[in-house]
Design a protein around this motif. Structure first.
Motif, PDB file in Angstrom:
ATOM      1  N   LEU A 170       0.945  -1.008  -0.160  1.00 12.25           N
ATOM      2  CA  LEU A 170      -0.059  -0.299   0.144  1.00 12.25           C
ATOM      3  C   LEU A 170       0.894   1.706   0.238  1.00 12.25           C
ATOM      4  O   LEU A 170       1.708   1.149   0.970  1.00 12.25           O
ATOM      5  CB  LEU A 170      -0.906  -0.079   0.755  1.00 12.25           C
ATOM      6  CG  LEU A 170      -2.569  -0.929   0.956  1.00 12.25           C
ATOM      7  CD1 LEU A 170      -1.806  -2.198   1.694  1.00 12.25           C
ATOM      8  CD2 LEU A 170      -3.595  -0.283   1.881  1.00 12.25           C
ATOM      9  N   SER A 172       0.885   5.379   0.327  1.00 13.14           N
ATOM     10  CA  SER A 172      -0.295   6.542   1.168  1.00 13.14           C
ATOM     11  C   SER A 172       0.745   7.450   0.423  1.00 13.14           C
ATOM     12  O   SER A 172       1.951   7.750   1.084  1.00 13.14           O
ATOM     13  CB  SER A 172      -0.574   5.899   2.154  1.00 13.14           C
ATOM     14  OG  SER A 172      -1.255   4.153   2.431  1.00 13.14           O
ATOM     15  N   TYR A 219     -11.060  -6.236  -6.502  1.00 11.59           N
ATOM     16  CA  TYR A 219     -11.363  -4.928  -7.459  1.00 11.59           C
ATOM     17  C   TYR A 219     -12.271  -4.491  -8.572  1.00 11.59           C
ATOM     18  O   TYR A 219     -12.834  -5.870  -9.204  1.00 11.59           O
ATOM     19  CB  TYR A 219      -9.623  -4.860  -8.122  1.00 11.59           C
ATOM     20  CG  TYR A 219      -9.246  -5.436  -9.340  1.00 11.59           C
ATOM     21  CD1 TYR A 219      -9.367  -5.331 -10.259  1.00 11.59           C
ATOM     22  CD2 TYR A 219      -8.790  -6.624  -8.486  1.00 11.59           C
ATOM     23  CE1 TYR A 219      -8.879  -6.386 -11.006  1.00 11.59           C
ATOM     24  CE2 TYR A 219      -8.469  -7.837 -10.016  1.00 11.59           C
ATOM     25  CZ  TYR A 219      -8.659  -7.608 -10.598  1.00 11.59           C
ATOM     26  OH  TYR A 219      -8.265  -8.904 -11.926  1.00 11.59           O
ATOM     27  N   ASN A 227     -11.243   4.043 -13.637  1.00 15.73           N
ATOM     28  CA  ASN A 227     -10.850   4.065 -11.944  1.00 15.73           C
ATOM     29  C   ASN A 227     -11.434   3.023 -11.146  1.00 15.73           C
ATOM     30  O   ASN A 227     -12.466   2.573 -10.699  1.00 15.73           O
ATOM     31  CB  ASN A 227     -11.633   5.063 -11.658  1.00 15.73           C
ATOM     32  CG  ASN A 227     -11.809   5.711  -9.901  1.00 15.73           C
ATOM     33  OD1 ASN A 227     -11.351   5.123  -9.306  1.00 15.73           O
ATOM     34  ND2 ASN A 227     -12.922   6.881  -9.827  1.00 15.73           N
ATOM     35  N   ARG A 229     -10.982   1.017  -6.984  1.00  9.46           N
ATOM     36  CA  ARG A 229     -11.047   0.463  -5.768  1.00  9.46           C
ATOM     37  C   ARG A 229     -10.647  -0.667  -5.669  1.00  9.46           C
ATOM     38  O   ARG A 229     -11.095  -2.027  -5.589  1.00  9.46           O
ATOM     39  CB  ARG A 229     -12.332   1.297  -5.506  1.00  9.46           C
ATOM     40  CG  ARG A 229     -12.763   2.420  -5.738  1.00  9.46           C
ATOM     41  CD  ARG A 229     -11.392   3.338  -4.566  1.00  9.46           C
ATOM     42  NE  ARG A 229     -11.924   3.199  -3.720  1.00  9.46           N
ATOM     43  CZ  ARG A 229     -12.795   3.447  -2.742  1.00  9.46           C
ATOM     44  NH1 ARG A 229     -13.769   4.525  -3.228  1.00  9.46           N
ATOM     45  NH2 ARG A 229     -12.891   3.244  -1.278  1.00  9.46           N
ATOM     46  N   GLY A 271      -2.579   3.473  -3.483  1.00  8.00           N
ATOM     47  CA  GLY A 271      -2.572   2.418  -4.508  1.00  8.00           C
ATOM     48  C   GLY A 271      -2.108   1.361  -3.715  1.00  8.00           C
ATOM     49  O   GLY A 271      -1.812   1.196  -2.707  1.00  8.00           O
ATOM     50  N   MET A 272      -2.894   0.487  -3.694  1.00 10.95           N
ATOM     51  CA  MET A 272      -2.770  -0.900  -3.403  1.00 10.95           C
ATOM     52  C   MET A 272      -2.308  -2.412  -4.209  1.00 10.95           C
ATOM     53  O   MET A 272      -2.712  -2.291  -5.801  1.00 10.95           O
ATOM     54  CB  MET A 272      -4.273  -1.273  -2.309  1.00 10.95           C
ATOM     55  CG  MET A 272      -4.230  -3.194  -1.377  1.00 10.95           C
ATOM     56  SD  MET A 272      -4.525  -3.508  -0.578  1.00 10.95           S
ATOM     57  CE  MET A 272      -6.078  -4.178  -0.871  1.00 10.95           C
ATOM     58  N   ASN A 273      -1.426  -3.438  -3.999  1.00 17.07           N
ATOM     59  CA  ASN A 273      -1.377  -3.816  -5.521  1.00 17.07           C
ATOM     60  C   ASN A 273      -0.933  -5.462  -4.265  1.00 17.07           C
ATOM     61  O   ASN A 273      -0.545  -5.498  -2.888  1.00 17.07           O
ATOM     62  CB  ASN A 273       0.043  -4.231  -5.528  1.00 17.07           C
ATOM     63  CG  ASN A 273      -0.585  -2.795  -6.694  1.00 17.07           C
ATOM     64  OD1 ASN A 273       0.089  -1.692  -7.166  1.00 17.07           O
ATOM     65  ND2 ASN A 273      -0.764  -3.125  -7.645  1.00 17.07           N
ATOM     66  N   ARG A 288       4.023  -7.353  -8.579  1.00 17.02           N
ATOM     67  CA  ARG A 288       2.414  -7.622  -8.573  1.00 17.02           C
ATOM     68  C   ARG A 288       1.494  -9.368  -9.577  1.00 17.02           C
ATOM     69  O   ARG A 288       2.775  -8.986 -10.263  1.00 17.02           O
ATOM     70  CB  ARG A 288       1.615  -6.413  -8.879  1.00 17.02           C
ATOM     71  CG  ARG A 288       1.834  -6.143 -10.470  1.00 17.02           C
ATOM     72  CD  ARG A 288       1.592  -5.080 -11.880  1.00 17.02           C
ATOM     73  NE  ARG A 288       2.044  -4.790 -12.913  1.00 17.02           N
ATOM     74  CZ  ARG A 288       1.072  -5.024 -14.068  1.00 17.02           C
ATOM     75  NH1 ARG A 288      -0.164  -6.120 -13.561  1.00 17.02           N
ATOM     76  NH2 ARG A 288       1.377  -5.573 -15.132  1.00 17.02           N
ATOM     77  N   LEU A 304       8.980  -0.019  -5.694  1.00 14.96           N
ATOM     78  CA  LEU A 304       8.085   1.129  -6.383  1.00 14.96           C
ATOM     79  C   LEU A 304       9.301   1.387  -7.715  1.00 14.96           C
ATOM     80  O   LEU A 304      10.577   1.793  -7.881  1.00 14.96           O
ATOM     81  CB  LEU A 304       7.791   2.210  -5.599  1.00 14.96           C
ATOM     82  CG  LEU A 304       7.026   2.290  -4.551  1.00 14.96           C
ATOM     83  CD1 LEU A 304       7.339   3.733  -3.790  1.00 14.96           C
ATOM     84  CD2 LEU A 304       5.967   2.042  -5.399  1.00 14.96           C
TER      85      LEU A 304
END
Length: 355
Positions: A170, A172, A219, A227, A229, A271-273, A288, A304
């Motif tokens: 995650l 943030s 997701y 978009n 979530r 962002g979450m993977n 991922r 990242l």
């Protein structure tokens, strides 16, 4: 007796030189019998555990699973490049290979049949996970299809189960450097349910439940198809989790969850993977689910991607699990084809550093 030592040496040499072959986007394992020995232990149900489909089957002989997989075409042939009507200067090309929906549906029905046998007591949850992994190691598959078989065709279903192979990342925003938090999915001691445990980072964007549960990563789209979530669902048993999944996908609102169901949708700005660690030159690198070896080698140490074009290394060697040990993946064709290989948990990568 004089032949015993040479024969033994030959057998050991053959074992050492086993390798996967990546050929035309198919990953071909070394030849092996279609049997998975000790695939289960002490099942509560011994009979009625076979699964039979046109393209997949599992037949039990005691605790040995005999598997059959018939060849299947998952990808449509590439369409010819077409000119866009009215604008001759603009051409439309496929962005990637197209997958037959019916083929993925067959694969998911096989997975669901295995899950039903698991619920019936034919084998345990962790044994089902190992069974699916063993099937991907015994038969030729496209690397992405192997991932779908092992974890589910998530691009079609919009969810997959979180099992101990997975890591959550995650990212943030904090006003300065973003907080990058990693969470591990671990099995609770003495049972099959999972825990979500913070490994590093502030961990402010996700708070896992105190009690173990079965978890799913979902997701879904909100404002537009681009978009997405991410949501984590948890339930004390798999039946409740399936019902909660169906309810959420029809009405994605965690406030409307059923009693006993854990539901947390990640904030839109976070962002979450979900993925897993690869071992790259002795250190863990996050990749991922459904990513590529090339992506993993272009990542910075915190998982990242750095800005700008990444220089990929040379002489890359990937080793992948086969019957409990790591063997190399050899490439038939251009050496850089290895960068498109979809990773699996446990992969190890070495390479020659670029000077």
């Amino acid at each position: 007796m004089r032949w015993a030592v040479p024969i033994l040496c030959c057998l050991l040499a053959a074992c050492r030189h086993q390798a996967y072959l990546l050929k035309q986007q198919m990953l071909i394992p070394p030849p092996s019998k279609p049997e998975i020995k000790s695939a289960r232990k002490h099942p509560s149900q011994q009979t009625g555990c076979d699964v039979e489909f046109d393209r997949f089957s599992v037949a039990w002989r005691g605790n040995t699973a005999r598997v059959a997989v018939k060849p299947q075409t998952y990808y449509a042939p590439p369409a010819e490049q077409q000119k866009q009507q009215g604008t001759p200067a603009v051409s439309i090309a496929e962005s990637g290979p197209r997958i037959y929906v019916d083929s993925l549906a067959d694969l998911e029905r096989f997975r669901e049949a295995l899950a039903a046998k698991e619920d019936a007591g034919c084998f345990r949850h962790e044994e089902g996970s190992r069974l699916r992994q063993a099937i991907t190691e015994k038969f030729p598959f496209s690397p992405q299809i192997a991932v779908y078989l092992r974890f589910g065709p998530y691009t079609q279903t919009s969810f997959f189960d979180l099992t101990p192979e997975f890591i959550l990342r995650l990212v943030s925003p904090t006003g300065g450097e973003p907080d990058v938090s990693f969470y591990a999915i671990t099995r609770a001691p003495g049972e099959e349910r999972m825990r979500i445990t913070l490994l590093s980072g502030a961990g402010s964007a996700l708070t896992g439940p105190a009690t173990p549960a079965y978890f799913r990563y979902l997701y879904w789209t909100s404002a537009s198809e681009h978009n997405f979530r991410a949501t984590i669902l948890g339930a004390p048993d798999r039946k409740t989790l399936r019902e909660a999944t169906d309810h959420f996908l029809s009405d994605p609102d965690c406030e409307k969850r059923s009693e006993g169901v854990y539901c947390q949708s990640i904030a839109a700005g976070v962002g979450m993977n979900a993925g897993f660690y690869l071992r790259v030159k002795g250190r863990d690198i996050f990749v991922r689910l459904g990513g590529s070896i090339g992506e993993a080698l272009g990542e910075a140490q915190n998982g990242l991607r750095g800005l700008g074009r990444q220089t990929l290394p040379q002489n890359v060697t990937v080793r992948r699990m086969f019957h409990g040990r790591l063997i190399p993946v050899k490439v038939d064709g251009a050496a850089n084809s290895i960068f498109s290989l979809v990773p699996m948990p446990g992969d190890e990568i070495t390479f020659k550093s670029v000077q």
